[in-house]
Design a protein around this motif. Structure first.
Motif, short mmCIF file in Angstrom:
data_model
loop_
_atom_site.label_atom_id
_atom_site.label_comp_id
_atom_site.label_asym_id
_atom_site.label_seq_id
_atom_site.Cartn_x
_atom_site.Cartn_y
_atom_site.Cartn_z
N PHE A 22 9.37 -4.81 -8.43
CA PHE A 22 9.91 -3.49 -8.73
C PHE A 22 9.44 -3.00 -10.09
O PHE A 22 9.03 -1.84 -10.25
CB PHE A 22 11.44 -3.53 -8.68
N ALA A 23 9.47 -3.89 -11.09
CA ALA A 23 9.09 -3.50 -12.44
C ALA A 23 7.61 -3.13 -12.55
O ALA A 23 7.23 -2.30 -13.37
CB ALA A 23 9.41 -4.63 -13.41
N LEU A 24 6.79 -3.73 -11.71
CA LEU A 24 5.34 -3.49 -11.77
C LEU A 24 4.86 -2.40 -10.81
O LEU A 24 3.68 -2.09 -10.80
CB LEU A 24 4.59 -4.80 -11.48
N GLU A 25 5.76 -1.84 -10.04
CA GLU A 25 5.37 -0.84 -9.03
C GLU A 25 4.63 0.34 -9.66
O GLU A 25 3.61 0.81 -9.14
CB GLU A 25 6.62 -0.32 -8.31
N GLU A 26 5.10 0.82 -10.79
CA GLU A 26 4.45 1.97 -11.45
C GLU A 26 3.05 1.60 -11.93
O GLU A 26 2.12 2.41 -11.84
CB GLU A 26 5.30 2.45 -12.63
N VAL A 27 2.89 0.38 -12.42
CA VAL A 27 1.57 -0.09 -12.86
C VAL A 27 0.63 -0.17 -11.66
O VAL A 27 -0.54 0.22 -11.74
CB VAL A 27 1.68 -1.46 -13.55
N VAL A 28 1.13 -0.67 -10.54
CA VAL A 28 0.32 -0.76 -9.33
C VAL A 28 -0.13 0.63 -8.90
O VAL A 28 -1.30 0.83 -8.53
CB VAL A 28 1.12 -1.45 -8.19
N GLU A 29 0.77 1.60 -8.94
CA GLU A 29 0.42 2.97 -8.56
C GLU A 29 -0.66 3.53 -9.48
O GLU A 29 -1.64 4.15 -9.01
CB GLU A 29 1.65 3.87 -8.59
N THR A 30 -0.53 3.30 -10.77
CA THR A 30 -1.53 3.78 -11.74
C THR A 30 -2.88 3.12 -11.48
O THR A 30 -3.92 3.79 -11.46
CB THR A 30 -1.07 3.47 -13.18
N GLU A 31 -2.87 1.81 -11.28
CA GLU A 31 -4.11 1.08 -11.04
C GLU A 31 -4.74 1.46 -9.69
O GLU A 31 -5.96 1.52 -9.55
CB GLU A 31 -3.86 -0.42 -11.10
N LEU A 32 -3.90 1.70 -8.70
CA LEU A 32 -4.40 2.12 -7.39
C LEU A 32 -5.11 3.47 -7.51
O LEU A 32 -6.22 3.65 -6.98
CB LEU A 32 -3.25 2.22 -6.39
N ASN A 33 -4.50 4.43 -8.20
CA ASN A 33 -5.12 5.75 -8.38
C ASN A 33 -6.43 5.64 -9.15
O ASN A 33 -7.41 6.32 -8.82
CB ASN A 33 -4.15 6.69 -9.09
N ARG A 34 -6.44 4.79 -10.19
CA ARG A 34 -7.68 4.59 -10.94
C ARG A 34 -8.76 3.99 -10.04
O ARG A 34 -9.91 4.41 -10.05
CB ARG A 34 -7.41 3.66 -12.13
N HIS A 35 -8.36 2.99 -9.25
CA HIS A 35 -9.32 2.33 -8.35
C HIS A 35 -9.92 3.32 -7.35
O HIS A 35 -11.13 3.31 -7.12
CB HIS A 35 -8.61 1.19 -7.61
N LEU A 36 -9.08 4.15 -6.77
CA LEU A 36 -9.56 5.09 -5.76
C LEU A 36 -10.53 6.13 -6.36
O LEU A 36 -11.39 6.64 -5.66
CB LEU A 36 -8.37 5.80 -5.10
N LYS A 37 -10.39 6.39 -7.65
CA LYS A 37 -11.30 7.34 -8.30
C LYS A 37 -12.66 6.72 -8.57
O LYS A 37 -13.69 7.41 -8.51
CB LYS A 37 -10.69 7.83 -9.62
N VAL A 38 -12.70 5.44 -8.88
CA VAL A 38 -13.97 4.81 -9.27
C VAL A 38 -14.66 4.09 -8.10
O VAL A 38 -15.88 3.90 -8.13
CB VAL A 38 -13.77 3.83 -10.44
N ALA A 39 -13.90 3.67 -7.09
CA ALA A 39 -14.50 2.97 -5.95
C ALA A 39 -15.30 3.94 -5.10
O ALA A 39 -14.88 5.07 -4.85
CB ALA A 39 -13.41 2.30 -5.12
N LYS A 40 -16.47 3.52 -4.68
CA LYS A 40 -17.33 4.36 -3.84
C LYS A 40 -17.40 3.78 -2.43
O LYS A 40 -17.65 2.59 -2.24
CB LYS A 40 -18.74 4.42 -4.45
N ASP A 41 -17.17 4.66 -1.45
CA ASP A 41 -17.33 4.22 -0.07
C ASP A 41 -18.80 3.93 0.22
O ASP A 41 -19.69 4.60 -0.32
CB ASP A 41 -16.83 5.30 0.89
N TRP A 42 -19.05 2.95 1.05
CA TRP A 42 -20.42 2.63 1.43
C TRP A 42 -20.43 2.14 2.86
O TRP A 42 -19.41 1.72 3.40
CB TRP A 42 -21.02 1.59 0.48
#
Length: 325
Positions: A22-42
């Protein structure tokens, strides 16, 4: 094992997996959004040399049996590629493990499914490459896959969410390094490009978990330090149960795809340095003890790696002398 959270302030607020999730949920959301911005589909199919493909024996009358002379990759490349692919093949078990630990809802669940989808590409493209290019014996590969998957996989760290986060922070980097070095040693530029693409994904996954581990240190430094100590001291690659793993691992070590020196210098140290694990001062009791034990272990591993380096250098010298003579 639990500790009392300074943020929650009472014994009733001792850290549990549920509280940490629960405490890390917000961090996971932030990291997920960052990941989706930098990850490239291939597209996996774009990395496969389909023009090299031809039928194998079976239902096709023109099927041609596999022979190792057809392979464009080196002997070391074949060994490492099979190990790397069989590791990727156990994705259903890995998904079950992390979905059970992290959950299927919210940001955690979104990450679990996204990670699984991205990892799925790796097994797809590697198997297609190996079969189209006739790099390995397809019958043996399938027999190994069936045996390995039938045995399933249970993580050494399934008892603890913190241990699992710590493990994948190092393991994703270990997988990246193994794929990248396999590409370099494969002798086939097509294989090297494919594995470089996979390694890019693995590096992004490492960054996600490394940043999550950093947040865990900020929340529960003593408990997280103990988890990191335990994971590093008892570290095993996820493919350790596959057929012939010990022999293959020894050959990969000698071939400098993955060995103690690489594990120490290119996997453990970069994460520890980035998080400044050995410099952390806000520790007490068991956390301090774990930090000291981790430092001692890393020193011992470096010494063992130095011995391995010397043996490898002597082996290379002997082989060079034989070739010259």
């Amino acid at each position: 094992m639990t500790i009392t959270s300074p943020h929650l302030g009472s014994p009733s607020g001792a850290w549990t997996d549920a509280r940490l999730l629960f405490a890390l949920e917000e961090v996971v959301e932030t990291e997920l959004n960052r990941h989706l911005k930098v990850a490239k589909d291939w597209m996996p199919h774009e990395y496969v040399p389909w023009s090299d493909a031809r039928n194998f024996p079976g239902i096709f009358e023109d099927g041609e049996a596999w022979d190792k002379e057809q392979s464009k990759v080196t002997e070391l490349g074949r060994i490492a590629l099979v190990v790397n692919l069989l590791t990727e093949d156990n994705l259903p078990s890995y998904h079950h493990e992390i979905a059970s630990l992290f959950g299927r809802d919210g940001a955690w669940g979104t990450w679990v499914h996204r990670w699984t989808a991205e990892e799925g590409r790796h097994g797809i493209v590697m198997r297609d490459y190996l079969l189209a290019s006739r790099a390995v014996d397809p019958d043996q590969l399938e027999a190994f896959r069936m045996q390995h998957m039938a045995e399933g996989f249970e993580s050494d760290n399934r008892h603890s969410m913190l241990h699992s986060v710590a493990y994948v922070a190092f393991q994703e980097l270990a997988t990246r390094v193994s794929h990248r070095n396999t590409g370099h040693q494969s002798g086939d530029p097509v294989c090297d490009r494919m594995l470089a693409r996979i390694a890019t994904d693995e590096n992004l996954h490492m960054v996600f978990y490394r940043n999550l581990l950093k947040a865990a240190f900020e929340l529960a430094p003593d408990l997280t330090m103990q988890a990191v100590r335990d994971v590093i001291v008892n570290f095993r690659m996820p493919g350790h149960g596959m057929p012939g793993f010990e022999r293959a691992a020894a050959q990969m070590a000698i071939g400098e795809v993955y060995n103690m020196r690489i594990h120490h210098d290119d996997v453990l140290q970069p994460v520890l340095r980035h998080l400044k694990v050995m410099e952390m001062s806000d520790l007490s009791g068991e956390g301090l003890r774990a930090q000291e034990e981790l430092g001692m272990y890393m020193g011992g591993l470096d010494a063992e790696a130095a011995k391995f380096d010397a043996k490898l250098a002597a082996r290379k010298a002997r082989m060079a002398a034989r070739a010259a003579g």
